[in-house]
Design a protein around this motif. Structure first.
Motif, mmCIF file in Angstrom:
data_model
loop_
_atom_site.group_PDB
_atom_site.id
_atom_site.type_symbol
_atom_site.label_atom_id
_atom_site.label_comp_id
_atom_site.label_asym_id
_atom_site.label_seq_id
_atom_site.Cartn_x
_atom_site.Cartn_y
_atom_site.Cartn_z
ATOM 1 N N MET A 31 133.401 88.724 44.954
ATOM 2 C CA MET A 31 131.939 88.693 44.942
ATOM 3 C C MET A 31 131.387 89.482 43.765
ATOM 4 O O MET A 31 130.426 89.061 43.112
ATOM 5 C CB MET A 31 131.388 89.270 46.250
ATOM 6 C CG MET A 31 131.320 88.269 47.374
ATOM 7 S SD MET A 31 130.535 88.900 48.875
ATOM 8 C CE MET A 31 129.704 90.381 48.389
ATOM 9 N N ALA A 32 131.972 90.636 43.498
ATOM 10 C CA ALA A 32 131.495 91.477 42.404
ATOM 11 C C ALA A 32 131.627 90.762 41.059
ATOM 12 O O ALA A 32 130.754 90.883 40.191
ATOM 13 C CB ALA A 32 132.268 92.796 42.377
ATOM 14 N N ALA A 33 132.729 90.028 40.886
ATOM 15 C CA ALA A 33 132.909 89.283 39.634
ATOM 16 C C ALA A 33 131.807 88.247 39.462
ATOM 17 O O ALA A 33 131.198 88.132 38.393
ATOM 18 C CB ALA A 33 134.285 88.614 39.627
ATOM 19 N N TYR A 34 131.533 87.488 40.514
ATOM 20 C CA TYR A 34 130.481 86.481 40.428
ATOM 21 C C TYR A 34 129.103 87.122 40.251
ATOM 22 O O TYR A 34 128.269 86.653 39.460
ATOM 23 C CB TYR A 34 130.493 85.611 41.688
ATOM 24 C CG TYR A 34 131.731 84.751 41.823
ATOM 25 C CD1 TYR A 34 132.243 84.042 40.747
ATOM 26 C CD2 TYR A 34 132.387 84.642 43.042
ATOM 27 C CE1 TYR A 34 133.372 83.254 40.871
ATOM 28 C CE2 TYR A 34 133.518 83.853 43.184
ATOM 29 C CZ TYR A 34 134.008 83.166 42.091
ATOM 30 O OH TYR A 34 135.132 82.385 42.225
ATOM 31 N N ALA A 35 128.851 88.215 40.978
ATOM 32 C CA ALA A 35 127.563 88.898 40.873
ATOM 33 C C ALA A 35 127.363 89.482 39.477
ATOM 34 O O ALA A 35 126.238 89.521 38.962
ATOM 35 C CB ALA A 35 127.465 89.998 41.931
ATOM 36 N N HIS A 36 128.457 89.941 38.871
ATOM 37 C CA HIS A 36 128.392 90.483 37.516
ATOM 38 C C HIS A 36 127.888 89.424 36.536
ATOM 39 O O HIS A 36 126.995 89.695 35.719
ATOM 40 C CB HIS A 36 129.785 90.967 37.102
ATOM 41 C CG HIS A 36 129.908 91.296 35.639
ATOM 42 N ND1 HIS A 36 129.562 92.509 35.110
ATOM 43 C CD2 HIS A 36 130.355 90.541 34.590
ATOM 44 C CE1 HIS A 36 129.780 92.499 33.800
ATOM 45 N NE2 HIS A 36 130.260 91.321 33.465
ATOM 46 N N HIS A 37 128.432 88.224 36.612
ATOM 47 C CA HIS A 37 127.988 87.142 35.727
ATOM 48 C C HIS A 37 126.509 86.822 35.964
ATOM 49 O O HIS A 37 125.745 86.639 35.013
ATOM 50 C CB HIS A 37 128.818 85.880 35.981
ATOM 51 C CG HIS A 37 130.235 85.981 35.514
ATOM 52 N ND1 HIS A 37 130.595 86.020 34.191
ATOM 53 C CD2 HIS A 37 131.402 86.034 36.210
ATOM 54 C CE1 HIS A 37 131.908 86.099 34.075
ATOM 55 N NE2 HIS A 37 132.427 86.118 35.292
ATOM 56 N N ALA A 38 126.124 86.742 37.225
ATOM 57 C CA ALA A 38 124.729 86.413 37.544
ATOM 58 C C ALA A 38 123.781 87.505 37.063
ATOM 59 O O ALA A 38 122.716 87.214 36.493
ATOM 60 C CB ALA A 38 124.582 86.199 39.055
ATOM 61 N N ARG A 39 124.154 88.766 37.289
ATOM 62 C CA ARG A 39 123.284 89.882 36.883
ATOM 63 C C ARG A 39 123.055 89.881 35.372
ATOM 64 O O ARG A 39 121.957 90.178 34.907
ATOM 65 C CB ARG A 39 123.897 91.198 37.339
ATOM 66 C CG ARG A 39 122.971 92.408 37.177
ATOM 67 C CD ARG A 39 123.635 93.681 37.689
ATOM 68 N NE ARG A 39 123.938 93.603 39.097
ATOM 69 C CZ ARG A 39 123.098 93.960 40.077
ATOM 70 N NH1 ARG A 39 121.893 94.414 39.771
ATOM 71 N NH2 ARG A 39 123.463 93.860 41.338
ATOM 72 N N ARG A 40 124.087 89.559 34.617
ATOM 73 C CA ARG A 40 123.947 89.547 33.150
ATOM 74 C C ARG A 40 122.951 88.485 32.702
ATOM 75 O O ARG A 40 122.384 88.579 31.617
ATOM 76 C CB ARG A 40 125.294 89.291 32.482
ATOM 77 C CG ARG A 40 126.307 90.394 32.708
ATOM 78 C CD ARG A 40 127.509 90.226 31.794
ATOM 79 N NE ARG A 40 127.187 90.582 30.424
ATOM 80 C CZ ARG A 40 127.917 90.229 29.374
ATOM 81 N NH1 ARG A 40 128.998 89.466 29.551
ATOM 82 N NH2 ARG A 40 127.587 90.606 28.161
ATOM 83 N N LEU A 41 122.743 87.468 33.538
ATOM 84 C CA LEU A 41 121.783 86.413 33.214
ATOM 85 C C LEU A 41 120.465 86.604 33.951
ATOM 86 O O LEU A 41 119.631 85.693 33.994
ATOM 87 C CB LEU A 41 122.382 85.044 33.546
ATOM 88 C CG LEU A 41 123.610 84.643 32.710
ATOM 89 C CD1 LEU A 41 124.204 83.326 33.209
ATOM 90 C CD2 LEU A 41 123.259 84.531 31.222
ATOM 91 N N GLY A 42 120.285 87.786 34.559
ATOM 92 C CA GLY A 42 118.999 88.115 35.162
ATOM 93 C C GLY A 42 118.819 87.724 36.609
ATOM 94 O O GLY A 42 117.710 87.812 37.132
ATOM 95 N N GLN A 43 119.898 87.312 37.268
ATOM 96 C CA GLN A 43 119.801 86.910 38.672
ATOM 97 C C GLN A 43 120.556 87.920 39.535
ATOM 98 O O GLN A 43 121.720 88.220 39.278
ATOM 99 C CB GLN A 43 120.414 85.520 38.883
ATOM 100 C CG GLN A 43 119.605 84.383 38.280
ATOM 101 C CD GLN A 43 118.394 84.018 39.111
ATOM 102 O OE1 GLN A 43 118.315 84.342 40.281
ATOM 103 N NE2 GLN A 43 117.440 83.341 38.496
ATOM 104 N N VAL A 44 119.884 88.444 40.555
ATOM 105 C CA VAL A 44 120.527 89.367 41.491
ATOM 106 C C VAL A 44 120.174 88.946 42.910
ATOM 107 O O VAL A 44 119.190 88.246 43.150
ATOM 108 C CB VAL A 44 120.081 90.835 41.263
ATOM 109 C CG1 VAL A 44 120.511 91.319 39.893
ATOM 110 C CG2 VAL A 44 118.577 90.973 41.435
ATOM 111 N N SER A 45 120.993 89.365 43.850
ATOM 112 C CA SER A 45 120.754 89.086 45.262
ATOM 113 C C SER A 45 120.770 90.398 46.025
ATOM 114 O O SER A 45 121.809 91.071 46.081
ATOM 115 C CB SER A 45 121.817 88.134 45.822
ATOM 116 O OG SER A 45 121.762 88.118 47.240
#
Length: 520
Positions: free
Chosen positions: A134-148
């Motif tokens: 999950m952290a790996a996927y969240a890392h990619h999303a956060r770098r593009l401005g998306q967080v959950s």
């Protein structure tokens, strides 16, 4: 050291001297200690205001991602991260390396197995590896401005429970299923991040081979790094090639609009030592999947983001000037080699755009079933199972593939069923949400349960992102999932029995026996 988090762990039981991935005992110990202090930070934050918890979410992702297989092998960077995380938790660590090693030993799996037993430790590790994925996927999303917020909150909750010594099997199983719910959320978040930044993937042919000219090869998973590199190399005359799991990048309109993104070179991650050696340009590794580099290309190999290998140049941020300079200094290709083409871009937007055609083909009987054959690739010769299974399926089956497991499936002409290609490449492992979204849409169209769909799941796994995806599928209630080529070493016989009884999860068998069961 002791590590059994990947599929190729030594003897199928655990690496104890040096990791199959290449990490030595010192690196393995630092990763154990980093994981432990991250759990302690989560426990500390569980008692702090929500604003502090939110502020630390990115740091926790970074720490977890650094411990994923084939990511960070550099002791100095791991030490710096350990101290940063410990300081955020209000802890001070000893300065001496020997003292850190002692802390690492106390934090390792053997100490917990002695305390809790193999079954409980296996459930703890299943949850831990789901959180890492999950952290790996969240890392990619956060770098593009998306967080959950939901993903961030659950990550803290689960890590705090592990730090607090949660050992009740029922509660651990519940946490694993809740991790599955958060995994669905993080995959949806990453899908929104990628499509928001680069457009919805659409089918496009990808050149396999190379053209004359200076060249940079981009491997790993991070589309944001690829986008930045494409902008910085525009007009330089340098051609950009994808490698491994970057192949699906060609499906995104905002990436393929760059004319110097000219094609894909090579296959899956585990072939990189041969393929990187033969590539006459600079190489950028953006996320996990790095292997020990050969001296022949180490000076033109660069890492960025969470990736690190001792002695290899690391790019801070997204300033790729050193990579560009290395490409200009290298000879580049002098000839043209064509190895055909591969169609990428069959994400859920594209496939659901064919929904009426697909539904009509199912109702008419032209499409009998779908087989999802994908996940991770690896060097185990048993992975030929997936190639043989795919080519052996009946002609009225559609094959959906994703992850680097696709390299066991692509390269064969499967033909079409009417207007529908029999092979649909859904993208990276990062694009697993596409498979979920397609299944949900079909279930809605046919007004049935997911398990009533004519879909069969045959998955390959290697590392922790695959565990995250598996937990997502279990949360959704999907049953009869085949996993291979071998079962995780942390899944004890008792844990396997739980997965079999509750979710009908079972290992792959022989191709012949599984084909017979799937077609029945």
């Amino acid at each position: 050291m002791f590590c059994y988090q990947c599929e190729q762990t030594a003897h199928g039981t655990g690496c104890t001297e040096i990791g199959v991935c290449g990490k030595n005992a010192e690196v393995a110990g630092r990763q154990d200690l980093l994981l432990d202090v991250t759990k302690q930070l989560a426990l500390h934050l569980s008692r702090r205001p929500a604003s502090e918890r939110r502020a630390a979410a990115g740091l926790i992702e970074e720490a977890l991602f650094a411990t994923v297989t084939n990511v960070n092998f550099e002791v100095e960077r791991l030490d710096a991260l350990i101290r940063t995380v410990a300081a955020a938790a209000g802890s001070r660590l000893p300065e001496a390396g020997d003292d850190l090693r002692a802390l690492a030993d106390a934090a390792g799996i053997p100490a917990r197995r002695e305390r809790y037993g193999a079954d409980v430790t296996g459930l703890q590790e299943l949850l831990t590896y789901g959180l890492k994925g999950m952290a790996a996927y969240a890392h990619h999303a956060r770098r593009l401005g998306q967080v959950s917020a939901a993903v961030d909150d659950f990550t803290l909750t689960a890590l705090a429970a592990l730090a607090d010594g949660e050992a009740d099997p029922d509660r651990l199983l519940d946490l694993n299923l809740r991790c599955g719910a958060a995994s669905v959320e993080v995959l949806a978040c990453l899908d929104a991040a990628n499509t928001g930044a680069f457009g919805a993937p659409s089918p496009a042919p990808v050149r396999l081979g190379h053209l004359p000219g200076k060249a940079i090869l981009v491997s790993g998973h991070d589309l944001g790094d690829l986008a930045a590199l494409l902008e910085q190399t525009a007009g330089t005359g340098i051609n950009i090639y994808t490698h491994g799991e970057m192949l699906p990048a060609h499906g995104y309109p905002e990436l393929r609009r760059h004319p110097h993104l000219v094609g894909h070179y090579g296959g899956a991650w585990m072939r990189q030592r041969v393929e990187f050696d033969a590539f006459p340009g600079a190489i950028l590794m953006t996320t996990n999947c790095i292997q020990k580099p050969a001296p022949s290309y180490a000076e033109r190999l660069f890492t960025c983001g969470p990736v690190a290998w001792p002695g290899v140049g690391h790019v801070a941020g997204q300033d790729f000037s050193a990579v560009i300079a290395a490409a200009q200094a290298a000879p580049g290709f002098t000839d043209t080699v064509s190895q055909g083409e591969h169609w990428a871009g069959f994400g859920h937007h594209a496939v659901l755009g064919l929904a009426d055609t697909v539904i009509a083909a199912i109702k008419s009987g032209d499409i009998r079933r779908f087989a999802v054959i994908g996940g991770c690739d690896g060097s185990d010769t048993a992975r030929s199972y997936y190639t043989d299974l795919a080519t052996g399926l009946p002609q009225d089956w559609v094959i959906m593939t994703l992850g680097c497991g696709k390299f066991r499936v692509i390269g064969h002409d499967y033909g079409q069923i009417g207007a529908v290609p029999r092979l649909l490449d859904l993208g990276q492992c990062n694009d697993a949400f596409s498979a979920i979204r397609i299944a949900q849409a079909l279930a809605g169209a046919f007004e049935c349960d997911l398990n009533d769909l004519p879909v069969r799941l045959i998955l390959s796994w290697y590392e922790q992102k695959a565990v995250c995806v598996l937990l997502a599928l279990l949360h959704l209630g999907l049953r009869d999932i085949r996993i291979g080529p071998s079962l995780p070493a942390f899944v004890t016989p008792a844990l396997l029995q739980i997965l079999a009884d509750k979710f009908a999860v079972h290992p792959v068998g022989t191709v012949e026996a599984d084909l017979e069961a799937l077609v029945a």
